[in-house]
Design an enzyme around this catalytic site. Structure first.
Site, mmCIF file in Angstrom:
data_model
loop_
_atom_site.group_PDB
_atom_site.id
_atom_site.type_symbol
_atom_site.label_atom_id
_atom_site.label_comp_id
_atom_site.label_asym_id
_atom_site.label_seq_id
_atom_site.Cartn_x
_atom_site.Cartn_y
_atom_site.Cartn_z
ATOM 1 N N HIS A 81 0.743 -1.266 -0.086
ATOM 2 C CA HIS A 81 -0.143 0.035 -0.072
ATOM 3 C C HIS A 81 0.713 1.313 -0.280
ATOM 4 O O HIS A 81 1.818 1.415 0.728
ATOM 5 C CB HIS A 81 -0.862 0.175 1.051
ATOM 6 N N ASP A 160 -14.971 3.858 6.887
ATOM 7 C CA ASP A 160 -13.782 4.567 6.402
ATOM 8 C C ASP A 160 -14.635 5.335 4.993
ATOM 9 O O ASP A 160 -14.221 6.678 4.929
ATOM 10 C CB ASP A 160 -12.705 3.919 5.669
ATOM 11 N N ARG A 167 -13.809 13.856 6.068
ATOM 12 C CA ARG A 167 -12.790 14.681 6.142
ATOM 13 C C ARG A 167 -12.227 15.185 5.039
ATOM 14 O O ARG A 167 -11.456 16.333 5.062
ATOM 15 C CB ARG A 167 -11.408 13.349 6.357
ATOM 16 N N SER A 182 -7.356 4.742 8.896
ATOM 17 C CA SER A 182 -8.038 4.778 7.542
ATOM 18 C C SER A 182 -7.324 3.526 6.683
ATOM 19 O O SER A 182 -7.894 2.794 6.301
ATOM 20 C CB SER A 182 -8.069 6.044 6.761
ATOM 21 N N LYS A 186 -8.436 -0.892 6.524
ATOM 22 C CA LYS A 186 -8.642 -1.701 4.894
ATOM 23 C C LYS A 186 -7.255 -2.559 4.773
ATOM 24 O O LYS A 186 -7.884 -3.457 4.384
ATOM 25 C CB LYS A 186 -8.493 -0.508 4.021
HETATM 26 N N1 URA Z 1 -5.165 7.039 2.021
HETATM 27 C C1 URA Z 1 -6.197 6.650 2.638
HETATM 28 O O1 URA Z 1 -6.755 5.390 2.316
HETATM 29 N N2 URA Z 1 -6.644 7.147 3.740
HETATM 30 C C2 URA Z 1 -6.308 8.255 4.213
HETATM 31 O O2 URA Z 1 -6.495 8.875 5.179
HETATM 32 C C3 URA Z 1 -5.179 8.574 3.509
HETATM 33 C C4 URA Z 1 -4.577 8.030 2.167
#
Ligand code: URA
Length: 443
Positions: A81, A160, A167, A182, A186
């Site tokens: 990621h 999220d 946000r 966040s 995931k």
């Molecule tokens: N990527 C995400 O999935 N969440 C965030 O808060 C910032 C970048």
């Protein structure tokens, strides 16, 4: 429990308990907490922060807000990621190497929003590639092909989606605990046993300084380890685009050229660092140095490229290997951007190049906007290059109006009389136990 009490506590800088955080996330998910109160608590978190325990609790509560995948039937699953970048095609490069080494790749990815691109959008420029796999098909692909890379399912971490949307409109995205929760909620919901993070810092990313990016990396690594994952992380600057191409099909072509052996610069350094971390954590190499050697071998003998084709075909990709780059070429006009004076290129402002690519149609201004796979920017020069007035700095691709994008690109490539200072020459990577440092450019 009352949400106003939680807002007050956080406003005063007090710690929220596990129960309070669960109550908050449940209320966000089922809609019993209105958006104005959620936004107030997010802003209080932005100002007051969260400690480790609160950040862990938030991550786990968010992970549990929807479905999770159980990948335990597979021995060694790996996922990567990035916190988001411009021209960031590293997933597309790194995954085939892991696949070629025998690791099982299971990844759910997001789409791009704004100036950062998304892996799923890039993959969609490969004719036939299916980004939408239901749960059973996702598992079936892993069993049959050892790889599945698909768009994130709607039922995964619904909290999220709601929190991120708020946000985004309340200026609370750039909060370390909120980003950590966040991303990691995931990642933990998709459950790969090894997770390698690419944490960006600088102008084109959420973390503006290396120090804060390191803190973010460390907390995400700790969250993952606490949940039983093997974790690695790379810290990488994002003040200039990664590689030369920014735009979906243009980046796929650059990835292909990389896998054909035309790997260079920071793209190669960062890719090899991430690949090596995955090899160490997945038991394919004893240390990062050996991991890099294995990466070089898989590049040299063509196995990484063959794994790339295998992965794309497994998900419906339709192309002739000998003419791969033609298969991902779409009709577009080309527009060169010229240097207006002599000198050295001292900076290429990535954020603006990302915005220019978005203006050309490579990115979305808002969720749901269509993407033009052909659109984007390909840089023809690099930082440190000497240029003469009239040299081509970049070529723009698209099907619309080039004037605005050309002006942005023109202003983003800084030309000065003197050569630039040497850039940071070190790669910083977390190997699962500790940070390691490598000089760049040692093959
Ligand atoms: N990527 C995400 O999935 N969440 C965030 O808060 C910032 C970048």
């Amino acid at each position: 429990m009352k949400i106003t009490d939680l807002i007050k506590k956080k406003k005063l800088g007090e710690e929220l308990s596990t129960e309070e955080i669960r109550f908050f996330v449940k209320g966000v998910s089922d809609g019993t907490i209105p958006e104005y109160q959620t936004s107030a608590l997010l802003m209080a978190v932005w100002f007051q922060g969260m400690n480790r325990e609160e950040t862990f609790d938030l991550t786990i509560a968010m992970r549990d807000s929807g479905d999770t995948l159980d990948l335990s039937e597979f021995p060694d699953t790996i996922d990567k990621h990035s916190t988001g970048g411009i021209g960031d095609k590293l997933s597309l490069i790194v995954l085939p190497f892991w696949l070629a080494s025998g690791l099982i790749v299971a990844k759910m990815s997001g789409r791009g929003l704004g100036f950062t691109g998304g892996t799923i959008d890039k993959l969609e420029s490969v004719p036939g590639y299916q980004t939408s796999l239901d749960r059973d098909t996702f598992f079936e692909h892993i069993r049959r092909f050892g790889v599945a890379v698909a768009g994130q399912s709607e039922s995964l971490v619904p909290a999220d989606k709601k929190l991120y949307a708020l946000r985004d409109v309340t200026e609370t995205v750039d909060s370390l605990p909120l980003i950590a929760a966040s991303i990691m909620s995931k990642k933990l919901a998709t459950a790969a046993s090894t997770i390698v993070l690419d944490v960006k810092y600088g102008e084109g990313s959420f973390m503006k300084t290396r120090k804060n990016a390191k803190k973010l990396a460390e907390i995400m690594v700790e969250i993952g380890k606490n949940d039983g994952r093997r974790m690695g992380a790379l810290l990488s600057p994002m003040d200039r685009p990664l590689g030369r191409a920014v735009g979906n099909a243009l980046e796929i072509k650059e990835v292909h050229r990389f896998l054909k052996g035309e790997a260079e610069g920071d793209l190669k350094e960062n890719a090899f660092a991430l690949i090596a971390a995955g090899f160490v954590l997945g038991g394919k190499a004893d240390d990062l140095e050996r991991g890099r050697q294995l990466a070089a071998e898989l590049l040299e003998n063509g196995k990484a490229r063959q794994s790339f084709y295998h992965w794309l075909r497994a998900q419906g990709g339709c192309f002739d290997e000998d003419n791969f780059e033609e298969a991902v070429s779409y009709p577009a006009a080309e527009y060169p951007v010229y240097a207006e004076k002599d000198g050295y290129i001292t900076a290429i402002h990535g954020l603006n190049i990302g915005i220019a690519a978005m203006e050309l149609g490579a990115g979305r201004k808002k969720l749901g906007d269509a993407i033009d796979p052909a659109a984007g920017v390909v840089l023809q020069k690099d930082i440190g290059d000497r240029v003469r007035s009239g040299d081509i700095l970049a070529v723009l691709y698209g099907n619309g109006d080039f004037a605005a994008a050309a002006e942005i690109v023109q202003k983003s490539v800084i030309i000065e009389d003197g050569a630039p200072q040497e850039a940071n020459d070190e790669i910083e990577i977390f190997n699962g136990d500790r940070w390691e440092y490598f000089e760049k450019d040692h093959d």
